[in-house]
Design a protein around this motif. Structure first.
Motif, PDB file in Angstrom:
ATOM      1  N   GLN A  45       0.806  -1.214   0.000  1.00 41.96           N
ATOM      2  CA  GLN A  45       0.000   0.000   0.000  1.00 41.96           C
ATOM      3  C   GLN A  45       0.842   1.268   0.000  1.00 41.96           C
ATOM      4  OE1 GLN A  45      -2.475  -0.394   3.411  1.00 41.96           O
ATOM      5  NE2 GLN A  45      -3.719  -2.010   2.528  1.00 41.96           N
ATOM      6  N   ASP A  46       2.137   1.159   0.220  1.00 44.02           N
ATOM      7  CA  ASP A  46       2.996   2.337   0.289  1.00 44.02           C
ATOM      8  C   ASP A  46       3.431   2.850  -1.074  1.00 44.02           C
ATOM      9  OD1 ASP A  46       2.883   2.176   3.026  1.00 44.02           O
ATOM     10  OD2 ASP A  46       4.726   1.010   3.198  1.00 44.02           O
ATOM     11  N   ALA A  47       3.031   2.208  -2.148  1.00 42.12           N
ATOM     12  CA  ALA A  47       3.479   2.599  -3.487  1.00 42.12           C
ATOM     13  C   ALA A  47       3.025   4.016  -3.830  1.00 42.12           C
ATOM     14  CB  ALA A  47       2.979   1.610  -4.524  1.00 42.12           C
ATOM     15  N   ALA A  48       1.804   4.367  -3.460  1.00 40.56           N
ATOM     16  CA  ALA A  48       1.291   5.707  -3.773  1.00 40.56           C
ATOM     17  C   ALA A  48       2.109   6.776  -3.056  1.00 40.56           C
ATOM     18  CB  ALA A  48      -0.174   5.814  -3.377  1.00 40.56           C
ATOM     19  N   LEU A  49       2.575   6.477  -1.863  1.00 33.87           N
ATOM     20  CA  LEU A  49       3.413   7.427  -1.134  1.00 33.87           C
ATOM     21  C   LEU A  49       4.718   7.679  -1.877  1.00 33.87           C
ATOM     22  CD1 LEU A  49       3.949   9.048   1.506  1.00 33.87           C
ATOM     23  CD2 LEU A  49       5.049   6.976   2.361  1.00 33.87           C
ATOM     24  N   PHE A  50       5.331   6.612  -2.365  1.00 33.41           N
ATOM     25  CA  PHE A  50       6.573   6.769  -3.122  1.00 33.41           C
ATOM     26  C   PHE A  50       6.336   7.532  -4.418  1.00 33.41           C
ATOM     27  CE2 PHE A  50       8.155   3.475  -0.332  1.00 33.41           C
ATOM     28  CZ  PHE A  50       9.480   3.822  -0.188  1.00 33.41           C
ATOM     29  N   TYR A  51       5.245   7.228  -5.117  1.00 32.44           N
ATOM     30  CA  TYR A  51       4.913   7.946  -6.342  1.00 32.44           C
ATOM     31  C   TYR A  51       4.739   9.442  -6.071  1.00 32.44           C
ATOM     32  CZ  TYR A  51       3.904   3.729  -9.111  1.00 32.44           C
ATOM     33  OH  TYR A  51       3.985   2.555  -9.794  1.00 32.44           O
ATOM     34  N   ASN A  52       3.974   9.758  -5.042  1.00 34.87           N
ATOM     35  CA  ASN A  52       3.670  11.161  -4.756  1.00 34.87           C
ATOM     36  C   ASN A  52       4.902  11.932  -4.300  1.00 34.87           C
ATOM     37  OD1 ASN A  52       1.005  10.782  -5.444  1.00 34.87           O
ATOM     38  ND2 ASN A  52       0.378  10.319  -3.355  1.00 34.87           N
ATOM     39  N   LEU A  53       5.651  11.364  -3.367  1.00 42.02           N
ATOM     40  CA  LEU A  53       6.848  12.069  -2.890  1.00 42.02           C
ATOM     41  C   LEU A  53       7.899  12.191  -3.984  1.00 42.02           C
ATOM     42  CD1 LEU A  53       7.262  10.654   0.720  1.00 42.02           C
ATOM     43  CD2 LEU A  53       6.357  12.866   0.005  1.00 42.02           C
ATOM     44  N   GLY A  54       8.057  11.155  -4.782  1.00 36.88           N
ATOM     45  CA  GLY A  54       9.000  11.215  -5.894  1.00 36.88           C
ATOM     46  C   GLY A  54       8.596  12.253  -6.920  1.00 36.88           C
ATOM     47  N   GLY A  59       9.328  17.487  -9.435  1.00 36.27           N
ATOM     48  CA  GLY A  59       8.712  18.778  -9.760  1.00 36.27           C
ATOM     49  C   GLY A  59       9.427  19.939  -9.092  1.00 36.27           C
ATOM     50  N   GLY A  60       9.828  19.750  -7.833  1.00 35.33           N
ATOM     51  CA  GLY A  60      10.594  20.799  -7.142  1.00 35.33           C
ATOM     52  C   GLY A  60      11.944  21.040  -7.800  1.00 35.33           C
ATOM     53  N   GLY A  61      12.596  19.981  -8.245  1.00 36.81           N
ATOM     54  CA  GLY A  61      13.873  20.129  -8.944  1.00 36.81           C
ATOM     55  C   GLY A  61      13.725  20.875 -10.253  1.00 36.81           C
ATOM     56  N   VAL A  62      12.660  20.589 -10.989  1.00 40.14           N
ATOM     57  CA  VAL A  62      12.425  21.277 -12.264  1.00 40.14           C
ATOM     58  C   VAL A  62      12.132  22.756 -12.028  1.00 40.14           C
ATOM     59  CG1 VAL A  62      10.847  21.404 -14.235  1.00 40.14           C
ATOM     60  CG2 VAL A  62      11.711  19.199 -13.478  1.00 40.14           C
ATOM     61  N   VAL A  63      11.344  23.048 -11.011  1.00 43.35           N
ATOM     62  CA  VAL A  63      11.062  24.458 -10.684  1.00 43.35           C
ATOM     63  C   VAL A  63      12.350  25.173 -10.283  1.00 43.35           C
ATOM     64  CG1 VAL A  63       9.889  25.962  -9.014  1.00 43.35           C
ATOM     65  CG2 VAL A  63       8.661  24.089 -10.103  1.00 43.35           C
ATOM     66  N   MET A  64      13.205  24.489  -9.521  1.00 41.96           N
ATOM     67  CA  MET A  64      14.461  25.109  -9.116  1.00 41.96           C
ATOM     68  C   MET A  64      15.394  25.326 -10.309  1.00 41.96           C
ATOM     69  SD  MET A  64      15.289  23.473  -5.410  1.00 41.96           S
ATOM     70  CE  MET A  64      16.780  24.428  -5.220  1.00 41.96           C
ATOM     71  N   ILE A  65      15.335  24.457 -11.322  1.00 34.37           N
ATOM     72  CA  ILE A  65      16.114  24.700 -12.536  1.00 34.37           C
ATOM     73  C   ILE A  65      15.648  25.984 -13.202  1.00 34.37           C
ATOM     74  CG2 ILE A  65      16.476  23.908 -14.913  1.00 34.37           C
ATOM     75  CD1 ILE A  65      16.730  21.108 -13.871  1.00 34.37           C
ATOM     76  N   PHE A  66      14.330  26.183 -13.256  1.00 32.71           N
ATOM     77  CA  PHE A  66      13.799  27.419 -13.835  1.00 32.71           C
ATOM     78  C   PHE A  66      14.254  28.635 -13.029  1.00 32.71           C
ATOM     79  CE2 PHE A  66      10.474  30.675 -14.001  1.00 32.71           C
ATOM     80  CZ  PHE A  66      10.536  30.978 -15.359  1.00 32.71           C
ATOM     81  N   LEU A  67      14.176  28.533 -11.704  1.00 32.58           N
ATOM     82  CA  LEU A  67      14.607  29.654 -10.864  1.00 32.58           C
ATOM     83  C   LEU A  67      16.101  29.916 -11.009  1.00 32.58           C
ATOM     84  CD1 LEU A  67      12.602  28.924  -7.601  1.00 32.58           C
ATOM     85  CD2 LEU A  67      12.127  30.653  -9.344  1.00 32.58           C
ATOM     86  N   ARG A  68      16.892  28.849 -11.108  1.00 29.82           N
ATOM     87  CA  ARG A  68      18.344  29.001 -11.262  1.00 29.82           C
ATOM     88  C   ARG A  68      18.681  29.661 -12.588  1.00 29.82           C
ATOM     89  NH1 ARG A  68      22.630  30.541 -11.873  1.00 29.82           N
ATOM     90  NH2 ARG A  68      24.593  29.446 -11.741  1.00 29.82           N
ATOM     91  N   SER A  69      17.888  29.392 -13.623  1.00 30.83           N
ATOM     92  CA  SER A  69      18.162  29.999 -14.922  1.00 30.83           C
ATOM     93  C   SER A  69      17.924  31.500 -14.899  1.00 30.83           C
ATOM     94  CB  SER A  69      17.302  29.354 -16.005  1.00 30.83           C
ATOM     95  OG  SER A  69      15.945  29.729 -15.870  1.00 30.83           O
TER      96      SER A  69
END
Length: 74
Positions: A45-54, A59-69
């Motif tokens: 049952q923990d699969a959804a947790l891994f999907y969501n947190l991952g 998504g946070g990394g991609v947003v930070m790439i935009f901010l870094r640019s």
């Protein structure tokens, strides 16, 4: 001629730390999503947790790439 080219990036410590955090979030998030996939194959049952947190980490990394640019490097 060297095999690997030298990285001529920033020398600003804050920006270097930000770049390292970006890639840690992206790769860590992708790893969490892959682990969620394999956990889902086992029927846990923990699969959804891994999907969501991952997904949030990627998504946070991609947003930070935009901010870094948008930031000026030295």
């Amino acid at each position: 001629m060297a095999f690997f080219k030298k990285y001529n990036g920033t020398t600003n410590a804050k920006l270097v730390r930000m770049e390292r955090l970006i890639w840690a979030l992206i790769y860590g998030g992708l790893l969490a999503m892959v682990l969620g996939y394999f956990i889902d194959q086992q029927g846990a049952q923990d699969a959804a947790l891994f999907y969501n947190l991952g997904g949030l980490a990627v998504g946070g990394g991609v947003v930070m790439i935009f901010l870094r640019s948008r930031l000026r490097g030295e």
